[in-house]
Design a protein around this motif. Sequence first.
Motif, PDB file in Angstrom:
ATOM      1  N   THR A  94       0.720  -1.132   0.079  1.00  0.00           N
ATOM      2  CA  THR A  94       0.002  -0.101   0.025  1.00  0.00           C
ATOM      3  C   THR A  94       0.817   1.370   0.195  1.00  0.00           C
ATOM      4  O   THR A  94       1.842   1.419   0.670  1.00  0.00           O
ATOM      5  CB  THR A  94      -0.911  -0.059   1.462  1.00  0.00           C
ATOM      6  OG1 THR A  94      -1.948  -1.096   1.246  1.00  0.00           O
ATOM      7  CG2 THR A  94      -1.743   1.313   1.279  1.00  0.00           C
ATOM      8  N   ILE A 143       0.787   5.666   0.411  1.00  0.00           N
ATOM      9  CA  ILE A 143      -0.052   6.803   0.819  1.00  0.00           C
ATOM     10  C   ILE A 143       0.004   7.795  -0.104  1.00  0.00           C
ATOM     11  O   ILE A 143       1.047   8.595   0.059  1.00  0.00           O
ATOM     12  CB  ILE A 143       0.518   7.018   2.287  1.00  0.00           C
ATOM     13  CG1 ILE A 143       0.583   5.893   3.210  1.00  0.00           C
ATOM     14  CG2 ILE A 143      -0.276   8.365   3.035  1.00  0.00           C
ATOM     15  CD1 ILE A 143       1.343   5.996   4.298  1.00  0.00           C
ATOM     16  N   PRO A 163      -1.632  12.777   5.497  1.00  0.00           N
ATOM     17  CA  PRO A 163      -2.631  13.042   6.489  1.00  0.00           C
ATOM     18  C   PRO A 163      -2.700  14.371   6.767  1.00  0.00           C
ATOM     19  O   PRO A 163      -1.847  15.296   6.618  1.00  0.00           O
ATOM     20  CB  PRO A 163      -2.182  12.105   7.587  1.00  0.00           C
ATOM     21  CG  PRO A 163      -1.227  11.164   7.288  1.00  0.00           C
ATOM     22  CD  PRO A 163      -0.460  11.971   5.845  1.00  0.00           C
ATOM     23  N   LYS A 214      -0.504   2.526   7.267  1.00  0.00           N
ATOM     24  CA  LYS A 214      -0.511   1.759   5.597  1.00  0.00           C
ATOM     25  C   LYS A 214      -1.831   0.726   5.909  1.00  0.00           C
ATOM     26  O   LYS A 214      -2.813   0.665   5.023  1.00  0.00           O
ATOM     27  CB  LYS A 214       0.587   0.986   5.584  1.00  0.00           C
ATOM     28  CG  LYS A 214       1.429   1.692   4.762  1.00  0.00           C
ATOM     29  CD  LYS A 214       2.798   0.719   4.269  1.00  0.00           C
ATOM     30  CE  LYS A 214       3.783   1.362   3.376  1.00  0.00           C
ATOM     31  NZ  LYS A 214       4.659   0.300   2.998  1.00  0.00           N
ATOM     32  N   THR A 260      -4.927   3.296   5.673  1.00  0.00           N
ATOM     33  CA  THR A 260      -4.852   3.594   4.244  1.00  0.00           C
ATOM     34  C   THR A 260      -5.694   2.410   3.316  1.00  0.00           C
ATOM     35  O   THR A 260      -6.550   2.660   2.444  1.00  0.00           O
ATOM     36  CB  THR A 260      -3.696   4.090   3.574  1.00  0.00           C
ATOM     37  OG1 THR A 260      -3.137   5.155   4.457  1.00  0.00           O
ATOM     38  CG2 THR A 260      -3.825   4.536   2.140  1.00  0.00           C
ATOM     39  N   TYR A 261      -5.059   1.202   3.373  1.00  0.00           N
ATOM     40  CA  TYR A 261      -5.691   0.132   2.914  1.00  0.00           C
ATOM     41  C   TYR A 261      -7.132  -0.102   3.033  1.00  0.00           C
ATOM     42  O   TYR A 261      -7.776  -0.273   2.116  1.00  0.00           O
ATOM     43  CB  TYR A 261      -4.722  -0.902   2.992  1.00  0.00           C
ATOM     44  CG  TYR A 261      -5.467  -2.545   2.627  1.00  0.00           C
ATOM     45  CD1 TYR A 261      -5.403  -2.836   1.298  1.00  0.00           C
ATOM     46  CD2 TYR A 261      -6.140  -3.080   3.525  1.00  0.00           C
ATOM     47  CE1 TYR A 261      -5.787  -4.126   0.734  1.00  0.00           C
ATOM     48  CE2 TYR A 261      -6.751  -4.372   2.908  1.00  0.00           C
ATOM     49  CZ  TYR A 261      -6.630  -4.800   1.502  1.00  0.00           C
ATOM     50  OH  TYR A 261      -7.109  -6.093   1.091  1.00  0.00           O
ATOM     51  N   TYR A 282      -9.368   2.002   4.169  1.00  0.00           N
ATOM     52  CA  TYR A 282     -10.295   3.266   3.432  1.00  0.00           C
ATOM     53  C   TYR A 282     -10.114   3.623   2.144  1.00  0.00           C
ATOM     54  O   TYR A 282     -10.357   4.619   1.736  1.00  0.00           O
ATOM     55  CB  TYR A 282      -9.997   4.315   4.582  1.00  0.00           C
ATOM     56  CG  TYR A 282     -10.663   4.226   6.030  1.00  0.00           C
ATOM     57  CD1 TYR A 282     -11.967   4.280   6.282  1.00  0.00           C
ATOM     58  CD2 TYR A 282      -9.892   4.217   7.058  1.00  0.00           C
ATOM     59  CE1 TYR A 282     -12.675   3.979   7.314  1.00  0.00           C
ATOM     60  CE2 TYR A 282     -10.426   4.044   8.373  1.00  0.00           C
ATOM     61  CZ  TYR A 282     -11.552   4.187   8.520  1.00  0.00           C
ATOM     62  OH  TYR A 282     -12.164   3.899   9.821  1.00  0.00           O
ATOM     63  N   GLN A 335      -7.365   4.486   0.204  1.00  0.00           N
ATOM     64  CA  GLN A 335      -6.835   5.639  -0.001  1.00  0.00           C
ATOM     65  C   GLN A 335      -7.612   7.158   0.196  1.00  0.00           C
ATOM     66  O   GLN A 335      -7.046   8.075  -0.172  1.00  0.00           O
ATOM     67  CB  GLN A 335      -6.475   5.712  -1.672  1.00  0.00           C
ATOM     68  CG  GLN A 335      -5.358   4.741  -2.199  1.00  0.00           C
ATOM     69  CD  GLN A 335      -3.810   5.071  -1.444  1.00  0.00           C
ATOM     70  OE1 GLN A 335      -3.730   6.047  -0.992  1.00  0.00           O
ATOM     71  NE2 GLN A 335      -3.088   3.848  -1.276  1.00  0.00           N
ATOM     72  N   ARG A 336      -8.519   7.005   0.901  1.00  0.00           N
ATOM     73  CA  ARG A 336      -9.012   8.332   1.624  1.00  0.00           C
ATOM     74  C   ARG A 336      -8.106   9.077   2.532  1.00  0.00           C
ATOM     75  O   ARG A 336      -7.205   8.427   2.864  1.00  0.00           O
ATOM     76  CB  ARG A 336     -10.544   8.092   2.309  1.00  0.00           C
ATOM     77  CG  ARG A 336     -11.737   7.758   1.463  1.00  0.00           C
ATOM     78  CD  ARG A 336     -12.799   7.118   1.837  1.00  0.00           C
ATOM     79  NE  ARG A 336     -13.282   7.960   3.100  1.00  0.00           N
ATOM     80  CZ  ARG A 336     -14.171   7.255   4.017  1.00  0.00           C
ATOM     81  NH1 ARG A 336     -14.513   5.994   4.177  1.00  0.00           N
ATOM     82  NH2 ARG A 336     -14.694   8.156   4.924  1.00  0.00           N
ATOM     83  N   GLN A 337      -8.051  10.336   2.306  1.00  0.00           N
ATOM     84  CA  GLN A 337      -7.224  11.192   3.171  1.00  0.00           C
ATOM     85  C   GLN A 337      -7.433  10.787   4.896  1.00  0.00           C
ATOM     86  O   GLN A 337      -8.652  11.122   5.005  1.00  0.00           O
ATOM     87  CB  GLN A 337      -7.128  12.433   2.706  1.00  0.00           C
ATOM     88  CG  GLN A 337      -6.044  13.375   3.366  1.00  0.00           C
ATOM     89  CD  GLN A 337      -5.844  14.766   2.800  1.00  0.00           C
ATOM     90  OE1 GLN A 337      -6.794  15.268   2.377  1.00  0.00           O
ATOM     91  NE2 GLN A 337      -4.805  15.501   2.927  1.00  0.00           N
ATOM     92  N   LEU A 338      -6.403  10.640   5.488  1.00  0.00           N
ATOM     93  CA  LEU A 338      -6.620  10.454   6.675  1.00  0.00           C
ATOM     94  C   LEU A 338      -6.527  11.814   7.534  1.00  0.00           C
ATOM     95  O   LEU A 338      -5.725  12.571   7.361  1.00  0.00           O
ATOM     96  CB  LEU A 338      -5.531   9.530   7.305  1.00  0.00           C
ATOM     97  CG  LEU A 338      -5.648   8.161   6.943  1.00  0.00           C
ATOM     98  CD1 LEU A 338      -4.358   7.427   7.297  1.00  0.00           C
ATOM     99  CD2 LEU A 338      -6.706   7.417   7.232  1.00  0.00           C
TER     100      LEU A 338
END
Length: 378
Positions: A78, A80, A84, A207, A210-211, A213, A215-218
Motif C-alpha cells: 500500500t 500513501i 494525512p 498503511k 489507508t488500505y 479506507y 486511499q481516503r485522506q486520513l
Amino acid sequence: MPAKTANPTKHANDYPSWSPRFWHGMRVATWWRLLMKNGFRVSVGRLPIAAGVTFFTPINDIMATAQWLLYGRKINATTIDRDPIFILGHWRSGTTLLHELLVTDPQFASPNTFQCFAPSHFLLSEYLMLRFGNFLLPKKRPMDEMKAGWTLPQEDEFALMNLGVPTPYLRIAFPKTQCQALEYLDMQDLSAAQRQHWCERFLWFIKVLTYHYEQRQLILKSPPHTGRVAELIQLFPNAKFIHLTRDPRKLFLSTMRLWRSLDEVQGLQKTDDEAALKCYVADCLRRMYRGFEAGRPHIPTGHLIELSYEDLVANPLQSIRDIYRNLELGDFSQVEPALQERLAGHDDYRTNQHAVDDDFEREVLELWSDYAKKYGYA
C-alpha cells in the motif's frame, strides 16, 4: 452553541466492569512486558481486570497472525497517496470535537475506537465487534459528556501503544510505578533505534488504515503528536496541521480530571497522589510545546492553521470554514449541510465546570507562562 456544565465533583462517568480496558487490545508480549516492567504490582481490586487481559491477549496474537497471512502483502504494497491532516493541541483543548466534525466530510477517514483498540487485527475482527459488541462500551467517555462508541474517531496513540510502542499513555495502567516516557512527547531524547521503531510502527498502522479506507485522506488526532511535528514532516512532507489552544487555567484543571478519570476506570493500580499528578500535567505541556516550537519552522507555508478552543466552541461552523479555506481542503459548501446536522447533536453537550481560585490561577500561569504568553492567555 451554548454549553451546559457537568458535575464538577465526580471524577469519572460510570464504566461497567465488563467493558474492555485499553490493555485488552495488546498482544501477549506487549502485555507481559508491561507487567514485568512494573513488577506485577497490580492493586488487589484490579486483579480481575489483569486476569481478563491475560486471558484475552492470546486471542489477539491468533487474530494478528491470521490478518498478517491474509493481508500482509497487500498492506506492505500500500502506498500513501495523500499525506494525512493532523489535529494538534494539548489534551482537553477541543481536539476531539474538531476531529468528529471534520470526518463528517466523506473525502476523509479516521481511525475509530475499535481500530485503535485492536490495531493488529481489526481488518478481520471489526465487523464482528461492530455487529455484536456495541453493548460492551458505555454511552459516555469516562472524563466528560461526549459520546463513546467503537465507530467514533479515536487517537492513534492508543494503537501505537497496543502495537508495543512506548508512550506516556502506559502511565495510566500503573500510575505509581510506570515510567512516564515523556521523551516520546517531543522525540528529542530518543536514540536512533527508538525513533526508527516509532516511525516503523506508526507508518505500518497508517498503511493498514489507508488500505482499509481505500486511499481516503486520513485525519489523525493525538495530543502527543503536537511535539512530534519535525518527525511527522519527515514522514509526510505534504501533511497539513490544525493546532488548537485553550485558556491554560481551564486546560490544567480539565487535564487533571482527564487523568484522574482514566486512572479510576482503566488503571491497574489505585492512586490518589495529587501532587505527582500535578507535576505530570505541568511537565507534559512543557515537553510537548518544546517539541512543537522546534518543529514549527519545518511546516511548509500554508500547511498550518491555529485556532482557539474558545472560538471553536463559540462558532464551530465558522471555525471549520476557516480551516477549509486556509488549508485548501475543498469546497466547504458541499459539507456544510452535513456539518450543521452534526452540530445539532451537540445542543445538549455539557462541558465540565472548573472553578479557578486566585492562587491556583497564579500557579498555572507561572507553570505554563510561555504557553500563556504566546497564545494570548497571560
